[in-house]
Write a protein that holds these residues in place. Structure first.
Motif, PDB file in Angstrom:
ATOM      1  N   ALA A   1       0.815  -1.220   0.000  1.00 60.64           N
ATOM      2  CA  ALA A   1       0.000   0.000   0.000  1.00 60.64           C
ATOM      3  C   ALA A   1       0.842   1.259   0.000  1.00 60.64           C
ATOM      4  N   THR A   2       2.073   1.175   0.492  1.00 62.09           N
ATOM      5  CA  THR A   2       2.925   2.366   0.507  1.00 62.09           C
ATOM      6  C   THR A   2       3.389   2.751  -0.890  1.00 62.09           C
ATOM      7  N   GLY A   3       3.414   1.776  -1.809  1.00 64.91           N
ATOM      8  CA  GLY A   3       3.911   2.038  -3.150  1.00 64.91           C
ATOM      9  C   GLY A   3       5.423   2.127  -3.228  1.00 64.91           C
ATOM     10  N   ARG A   4       6.117   1.825  -2.118  1.00 59.08           N
ATOM     11  CA  ARG A   4       7.570   1.955  -2.084  1.00 59.08           C
ATOM     12  C   ARG A   4       8.281   0.605  -2.054  1.00 59.08           C
ATOM     13  N   TYR A   5       7.513  -0.482  -2.073  1.00 61.79           N
ATOM     14  CA  TYR A   5       8.124  -1.795  -1.964  1.00 61.79           C
ATOM     15  C   TYR A   5       7.592  -2.732  -3.042  1.00 61.79           C
ATOM     16  N   ARG A   6       8.479  -3.602  -3.489  1.00 58.31           N
ATOM     17  CA  ARG A   6       8.090  -4.680  -4.389  1.00 58.31           C
ATOM     18  C   ARG A   6       8.334  -5.987  -3.652  1.00 58.31           C
ATOM     19  N   ILE A   7       7.327  -6.825  -3.561  1.00 55.36           N
ATOM     20  CA  ILE A   7       7.394  -8.046  -2.776  1.00 55.36           C
ATOM     21  C   ILE A   7       7.715  -9.231  -3.677  1.00 55.36           C
ATOM     22  N   LEU A   8       8.749 -10.000  -3.317  1.00 57.38           N
ATOM     23  CA  LEU A   8       9.069 -11.240  -4.012  1.00 57.38           C
ATOM     24  C   LEU A   8       8.815 -12.408  -3.069  1.00 57.38           C
ATOM     25  N   ARG A   9       8.107 -13.404  -3.558  1.00 54.69           N
ATOM     26  CA  ARG A   9       7.848 -14.608  -2.772  1.00 54.69           C
ATOM     27  C   ARG A   9       8.817 -15.708  -3.183  1.00 54.69           C
ATOM     28  N   LYS A  10       9.186 -16.543  -2.234  1.00 51.31           N
ATOM     29  CA  LYS A  10      10.077 -17.650  -2.563  1.00 51.31           C
ATOM     30  C   LYS A  10       9.327 -18.667  -3.411  1.00 51.31           C
ATOM     31  N   LEU A  11       9.934 -19.061  -4.507  1.00 51.21           N
ATOM     32  CA  LEU A  11       9.336 -20.047  -5.403  1.00 51.21           C
ATOM     33  C   LEU A  11       9.671 -21.422  -4.858  1.00 51.21           C
ATOM     34  N   GLU A  12       8.668 -22.099  -4.327  1.00 51.35           N
ATOM     35  CA  GLU A  12       8.881 -23.380  -3.670  1.00 51.35           C
ATOM     36  C   GLU A  12       8.847 -24.523  -4.680  1.00 51.35           C
ATOM     37  N   ALA A  13       9.699 -25.513  -4.457  1.00 51.51           N
ATOM     38  CA  ALA A  13       9.677 -26.720  -5.283  1.00 51.51           C
ATOM     39  C   ALA A  13       8.390 -27.499  -5.014  1.00 51.51           C
ATOM     40  N   ARG A  14       7.782 -28.008  -6.076  1.00 50.17           N
ATOM     41  CA  ARG A  14       6.588 -28.825  -5.917  1.00 50.17           C
ATOM     42  C   ARG A  14       6.964 -30.225  -5.477  1.00 50.17           C
ATOM     43  N   THR A  15       6.094 -30.851  -4.711  1.00 50.39           N
ATOM     44  CA  THR A  15       6.350 -32.214  -4.254  1.00 50.39           C
ATOM     45  C   THR A  15       5.956 -33.212  -5.342  1.00 50.39           C
ATOM     46  N   VAL A  16       6.595 -34.361  -5.314  1.00 49.18           N
ATOM     47  CA  VAL A  16       6.249 -35.437  -6.247  1.00 49.18           C
ATOM     48  C   VAL A  16       4.914 -36.032  -5.816  1.00 49.18           C
ATOM     49  N   ALA A  17       3.980 -36.117  -6.752  1.00 45.28           N
ATOM     50  CA  ALA A  17       2.634 -36.596  -6.434  1.00 45.28           C
ATOM     51  C   ALA A  17       2.652 -38.082  -6.097  1.00 45.28           C
ATOM     52  N   SER A  18       1.955 -38.437  -5.036  1.00 44.49           N
ATOM     53  CA  SER A  18       1.844 -39.857  -4.685  1.00 44.49           C
ATOM     54  C   SER A  18       0.821 -40.554  -5.576  1.00 44.49           C
ATOM     55  N   GLU A  19      -0.174 -39.800  -6.027  1.00 46.70           N
ATOM     56  CA  GLU A  19      -1.168 -40.309  -6.965  1.00 46.70           C
ATOM     57  C   GLU A  19      -1.324 -39.294  -8.085  1.00 46.70           C
ATOM     58  N   VAL A  20      -1.199 -39.754  -9.328  1.00 47.14           N
ATOM     59  CA  VAL A  20      -1.269 -38.863 -10.485  1.00 47.14           C
ATOM     60  C   VAL A  20      -2.729 -38.648 -10.867  1.00 47.14           C
ATOM     61  N   ARG A  21      -3.105 -37.393 -10.998  1.00 42.26           N
ATOM     62  CA  ARG A  21      -4.491 -37.076 -11.356  1.00 42.26           C
ATOM     63  C   ARG A  21      -4.797 -37.490 -12.792  1.00 42.26           C
ATOM     64  N   PRO A  22      -6.008 -37.979 -13.058  1.00 40.14           N
ATOM     65  CA  PRO A  22      -6.396 -38.289 -14.441  1.00 40.14           C
ATOM     66  C   PRO A  22      -6.594 -37.006 -15.233  1.00 40.14           C
ATOM     67  N   GLY A  23      -6.609 -37.135 -16.551  1.00 38.46           N
ATOM     68  CA  GLY A  23      -6.843 -35.978 -17.411  1.00 38.46           C
ATOM     69  C   GLY A  23      -5.588 -35.300 -17.888  1.00 38.46           C
ATOM     70  N   PHE A  24      -4.422 -35.832 -17.527  1.00 34.69           N
ATOM     71  CA  PHE A  24      -3.146 -35.268 -17.958  1.00 34.69           C
ATOM     72  C   PHE A  24      -2.289 -36.411 -18.509  1.00 34.69           C
ATOM     73  N   PRO A  25      -2.581 -36.862 -19.726  1.00 35.96           N
ATOM     74  CA  PRO A  25      -1.957 -38.091 -20.233  1.00 35.96           C
ATOM     75  C   PRO A  25      -0.543 -37.937 -20.762  1.00 35.96           C
ATOM     76  N   LEU A  26      -0.089 -36.702 -20.982  1.00 42.13           N
ATOM     77  CA  LEU A  26       1.224 -36.486 -21.594  1.00 42.13           C
ATOM     78  C   LEU A  26       2.282 -36.242 -20.524  1.00 42.13           C
ATOM     79  N   ARG A  27       3.526 -36.504 -20.904  1.00 48.06           N
ATOM     80  CA  ARG A  27       4.628 -36.391 -19.943  1.00 48.06           C
ATOM     81  C   ARG A  27       5.674 -35.415 -20.472  1.00 48.06           C
ATOM     82  N   GLY A  28       5.969 -34.402 -19.681  1.00 46.82           N
ATOM     83  CA  GLY A  28       7.018 -33.445 -20.017  1.00 46.82           C
ATOM     84  C   GLY A  28       8.176 -33.570 -19.044  1.00 46.82           C
ATOM     85  N   VAL A  29       9.373 -33.202 -19.489  1.00 56.09           N
ATOM     86  CA  VAL A  29      10.553 -33.201 -18.622  1.00 56.09           C
ATOM     87  C   VAL A  29      11.264 -31.863 -18.788  1.00 56.09           C
ATOM     88  N   ILE A  30      11.396 -31.135 -17.697  1.00 54.69           N
ATOM     89  CA  ILE A  30      12.229 -29.931 -17.694  1.00 54.69           C
ATOM     90  C   ILE A  30      13.642 -30.344 -17.319  1.00 54.69           C
TER      91      ILE A  30
END
Length: 325
Positions: free
Chosen positions: A43-72
């Motif tokens: 609200a002061t207009g004098r600050y820019r806030i950066l949040r820490k980008l957290e690593a996502r956890t490996v899913a124990s169960e894969v949700r349906p509807g996402f059949p393709l696999r990508g690798v970064i």
């Protein structure tokens, strides 16, 4: 007269009084929630806030509807030339996605160091933080890499033209894969970003991360690819996925007049000296629908001959960025 040293005197209040004062200070310092503090700063207009980008956890169960696999994928190496230099670290983050380019779950993560056959150059250690002591006796688990890369429908690297040749030299599992480049195949400037380096993209997305290790950078890129920004209709990954499905054409302006080299450079052509397997010529890569217009430019402005027919090469995601053999 009060001594100037009195200000440093030991607190002689009873223990109970000191404890109560300490509690009061803590209550005062925590009277704002994190959300309230962020709102107050913004609200002061004098600050820019950066949040820490957290690593996502490996899913124990894969949700349906996402059949393709990508690798970064991210690599750290002993230098820039894949024909002479070696990988010293690799990071892989595998995730699911669908045909609309929506990201599902993280399903696998691997990071590994490898001792090269030479000492790590000092400039590489300064850049990556990886020392000879860190890699001593280390080797990348090729079976783990193959288990993640083998099922992949698309491999994404932030500068695939650098990473793909190194990876293909490391293992054949990378050779027959579709690759996409998150630097060149996303219109970052159209999304309001001032640069394409990963650090810029993270910071301008409102985040920071613990960078320059391979897995950390993979998770950071995944986070950026998921973000919607700049009023774009699609998140960055959806744009990248669609771009990877389009064919492109590389045009080689062989035997172009030397005195027109500045014209070619101004139009975006790059010089190949032939050492990478390409023809020795100026070249450019364009979308398939732009091919005829570009050939028209060459015939009119460069060759000045309507029958000129410079060599072309059609590329898909399976061909782009690959190592020349």
């Amino acid at each position: 007269m009060t001594s100037q040293l009195d200000m440093f005197a030991r607190d002689v209040r009873p223990a109970a009084a000191r404890a109560e004062a300490s509690r009061a200070r803590r209550q005062t310092s925590t009277s704002f929630s994190e959300t309230e503090m962020l709102a107050a700063l913004k609200a002061t207009g004098r600050y820019r806030i950066l949040r820490k980008l957290e690593a996502r956890t490996v899913a124990s169960e894969v949700r349906p509807g996402f059949p393709l696999r990508g690798v970064i994928l991210d690599t750290e190496t002993t230098g820039l030339d894949a024909r002479k230099c070696e990988i010293i670290e690799i990071g892989l983050v595998s995730f699911t996605y669908n045909e609309e380019g929506e990201i599902g779950d993280v399903v696998a993560v691997y990071g590994g160091l490898q001792q090269p056959t030479i000492a790590i150059p000092p400039d590489i250690t300064r850049l990556t933080g990886i020392t000879d002591a860190m890699v001593a006796g280390q080797s990348i688990d090729i079976a783990a890499v193959q288990a993640i890369v083998g099922p992949a429908d698309l491999i994404i690297a932030h500068n695939a033209g650098f990473d793909r040749p190194f990876c293909e030299a490391f293992s054949d599992v990378f050779v027959r894969k579709a690759w996409a480049c998150s630097v060149s195949e996303i219109d970052w400037s159209g999304r309001g970003f001032e640069g394409t380096k990963l650090g810029y993209l993270i910071g301008q997305s409102g985040y920071f991360h613990d960078g320059h290790r391979a897995v950390d950078d993979c998770f950071a890129l995944l986070g950026v690819l998921e973000q919607s920004s700049g009023g774009a209709a699609l998140p960055p990954f959806a744009e990248l996925y669609k771009a990877s499905q389009r064919s492109r054409v590389r045009i080689f302006a062989e035997n172009a007049p030397f005195d027109l080299k500045d014209v070619l450079k101004a139009r975006g052509y790059r010089w190949s000296d032939g050492s990478d397997g390409r023809p020795k010529s100026w070249w450019i890569e364009v979308a398939e629908e732009e091919l005829e217009a570009e050939l028209g430019f060459l015939r009119k402005e460069i060759y000045r001959w309507d029958e000129a027919d410079p060599p072309t090469q059609r590329l898909t995601a399976f061909d782009r960025y690959r190592a020349r053999r």
